[in-house]
Design a protein around this motif. Structure first.
Motif, short mmCIF file in Angstrom:
data_model
loop_
_atom_site.label_atom_id
_atom_site.label_comp_id
_atom_site.label_asym_id
_atom_site.label_seq_id
_atom_site.Cartn_x
_atom_site.Cartn_y
_atom_site.Cartn_z
N ALA A 1 4.17 -7.83 -3.92
CA ALA A 1 3.95 -6.82 -2.99
C ALA A 1 3.73 -7.34 -1.73
CB ALA A 1 2.56 -5.91 -3.37
N GLU A 2 3.93 -6.69 -0.67
CA GLU A 2 3.38 -7.35 0.71
C GLU A 2 2.43 -6.28 1.22
OE1 GLU A 2 5.36 -8.24 5.01
OE2 GLU A 2 6.34 -6.83 3.98
N LEU A 3 1.40 -6.79 1.82
CA LEU A 3 0.46 -6.03 2.46
C LEU A 3 0.50 -6.16 3.89
CD1 LEU A 3 -2.74 -6.87 0.29
CD2 LEU A 3 -2.66 -4.99 1.59
N GLY A 4 0.90 -5.15 4.93
CA GLY A 4 1.15 -5.43 6.31
C GLY A 4 2.81 -5.46 6.32
N THR A 5 3.26 -4.42 6.04
CA THR A 5 4.88 -4.29 6.34
C THR A 5 5.27 -4.77 7.76
OG1 THR A 5 4.83 -2.59 4.56
CG2 THR A 5 6.66 -2.82 5.74
N GLY A 6 4.66 -4.01 8.66
CA GLY A 6 5.36 -4.05 9.80
C GLY A 6 6.64 -3.59 9.94
N GLU B 1 3.01 0.42 4.81
CA GLU B 1 3.17 0.56 6.23
C GLU B 1 2.41 1.67 6.90
OE1 GLU B 1 2.89 0.05 10.10
OE2 GLU B 1 3.45 -1.68 8.97
N LEU B 2 1.25 1.56 7.59
CA LEU B 2 0.37 2.46 8.15
C LEU B 2 0.91 3.29 9.13
CD1 LEU B 2 -2.61 3.49 8.07
CD2 LEU B 2 -3.32 1.76 9.78
N ASP B 3 1.96 2.78 9.86
CA ASP B 3 2.81 3.58 10.92
C ASP B 3 3.64 4.43 10.26
OD1 ASP B 3 4.47 4.63 13.03
OD2 ASP B 3 4.13 2.95 14.34
N PRO B 4 3.79 5.88 10.11
CA PRO B 4 4.68 6.47 9.28
C PRO B 4 6.07 6.48 10.09
CG PRO B 4 3.01 7.94 10.28
CD PRO B 4 2.43 6.72 10.74
N GLU B 5 6.26 6.51 11.31
CA GLU B 5 7.58 6.22 12.01
C GLU B 5 8.12 4.77 11.69
OE1 GLU B 5 9.58 8.63 13.66
OE2 GLU B 5 7.98 9.86 12.71
N LEU B 6 7.26 3.86 11.66
CA LEU B 6 7.77 2.56 11.41
C LEU B 6 7.97 2.47 10.00
CD1 LEU B 6 8.37 -0.42 12.32
CD2 LEU B 6 6.09 -0.82 12.14
N ALA B 7 7.24 2.89 9.06
CA ALA B 7 7.62 3.02 7.54
C ALA B 7 8.83 3.79 7.36
CB ALA B 7 6.46 3.84 6.72
N LYS B 8 8.99 4.76 8.02
CA LYS B 8 10.51 5.32 7.67
C LYS B 8 11.73 4.43 8.25
CE LYS B 8 13.00 9.68 9.55
NZ LYS B 8 13.07 10.47 10.54
N ASP B 9 11.50 3.76 9.35
CA ASP B 9 12.68 3.11 9.83
C ASP B 9 12.79 1.73 8.95
OD1 ASP B 9 13.00 4.34 12.21
OD2 ASP B 9 11.84 2.76 13.35
N THR C 1 10.24 -0.51 -2.91
CA THR C 1 9.58 0.66 -2.42
C THR C 1 8.72 0.50 -1.25
OG1 THR C 1 9.42 1.42 -4.72
CG2 THR C 1 8.05 2.69 -3.10
N VAL C 2 9.13 1.40 -0.09
CA VAL C 2 8.23 1.25 1.10
C VAL C 2 7.47 2.44 1.21
CG1 VAL C 2 8.49 1.17 3.76
CG2 VAL C 2 10.11 0.00 2.11
N LEU C 3 6.04 2.33 1.43
CA LEU C 3 5.23 3.58 1.30
C LEU C 3 4.68 3.70 2.79
CD1 LEU C 3 3.32 2.49 -1.86
CD2 LEU C 3 4.98 4.25 -1.70
N ALA C 4 4.64 5.01 2.99
CA ALA C 4 3.99 5.21 4.67
C ALA C 4 2.45 5.51 4.02
CB ALA C 4 4.44 6.16 5.17
N GLY C 5 1.51 4.45 4.46
CA GLY C 5 0.06 4.61 4.27
C GLY C 5 -0.50 3.18 4.25
N ASP C 6 -1.93 3.17 4.39
CA ASP C 6 -2.52 1.79 4.62
C ASP C 6 -2.52 1.00 3.03
OD1 ASP C 6 -4.52 2.77 2.50
OD2 ASP C 6 -6.14 2.62 3.92
N TRP C 7 -2.88 -0.08 3.21
CA TRP C 7 -2.57 -1.07 1.96
C TRP C 7 -3.08 -0.67 0.70
CZ3 TRP C 7 -6.25 -3.18 -0.80
CH2 TRP C 7 -7.76 -3.23 -0.35
N SER C 8 -4.36 0.18 0.58
CA SER C 8 -4.49 0.66 -0.52
C SER C 8 -3.88 1.51 -1.24
CB SER C 8 -5.96 1.37 -0.53
OG SER C 8 -5.77 2.50 0.43
N ALA C 9 -2.61 2.19 -0.67
CA ALA C 9 -1.64 2.71 -1.56
C ALA C 9 -0.93 1.86 -2.52
CB ALA C 9 -0.73 3.32 -0.62
N LEU C 10 -0.82 0.60 -2.26
CA LEU C 10 -0.40 -0.49 -3.10
C LEU C 10 -1.08 -0.61 -4.31
CD1 LEU C 10 0.77 -3.33 -0.68
CD2 LEU C 10 2.06 -1.33 -1.75
N GLU C 11 -2.33 -0.46 -4.71
CA GLU C 11 -3.11 -0.44 -5.46
C GLU C 11 -2.79 0.17 -6.95
OE1 GLU C 11 -7.92 -0.98 -4.33
OE2 GLU C 11 -6.93 0.93 -3.93
#
Length: 187
Positions: free
Chosen positions: A47-52, A74-82, A94-104
């Protein structure tokens, strides 16, 4: 002797997104090659916390075995989409749109790349996300030749905690004269 392999395609694509988005602090090549090397030795979920823009995840993907799963949020939904578009053909990412806790929900991790300074301070949560023998790579430290580590005239308590916590075997590595990271293995 041949030179190191060129930057993998997914890494190049995420670096291009970083450039277009104005991110100048993407994962350094030295850190990326280390992530790829460590990922090659891992099984299960990474996992990566802080996708950017996904640079760290692209490096993980470049080294990980095909059967390993990689998740990132990735917290920013537009950036997560890209970033999702870049990884669309990578079935094990798997790239999730949400804060890091979505990885738990995907834990425990065999390798966890943490690129969010505020989260690094919550060692108990991060320790709980790692499988026994799991490796945490914590990025973006400023080298210090002092102990305890001093940065900007203050003790770097986050670094001090990671290097002394008995749940981990940890080492700080100099990546460049102005950058270091911590590698910590969960006992």
């Amino acid at each position: 002797m041949s030179a190191p392999v060129e930057v993998p395609d997914l890494v190049a694509r995420t670096l291009d997104l970083s450039r277009r988005r104005g991110f100048i602090t993407s994962t350094r090549h030295e850190t990326g090659r280390l992530l790829a090397t460590l990922a090659a030795s891992r099984e299960g979920t990474l996992a990566e916390l802080g996708t950017g823009c996904g640079v760290g995840s692209a490096w993980l993907h470049s080294g990980a075995p095909k059967e390993a799963r990689i998740v990132t949020a990735e917290l920013d939904p537009e950036l997560a989409k890209d970033v999702q578009e870049i990884f669309a053909s990578a079935e094990n990412v798997t790239v999730l749109a949400g804060d890091w806790s979505a990885l738990e929900q995907y834990a425990p991790f065999s390798l966890l790349f943490v690129d969010v300074r505020d989260v690094m301070a919550d060692m108990d949560v991060l320790a709980g996300l790692l499988a026994p023998g799991g490796i945490a790579v914590l990025d973006d430290f400023v080298p210090s030749s002092f102990w305890p580590p001093i940065v900007d005239g203050q003790v770097d308590t986050v670094r001090e905690q990671w290097l002394t916590d008995e749940r981990f075997v940890a080492v700080e590595m100099l990546i460049d004269p102005d950058a270091s990271l911590i590698i910590a293995t969960r006992r």
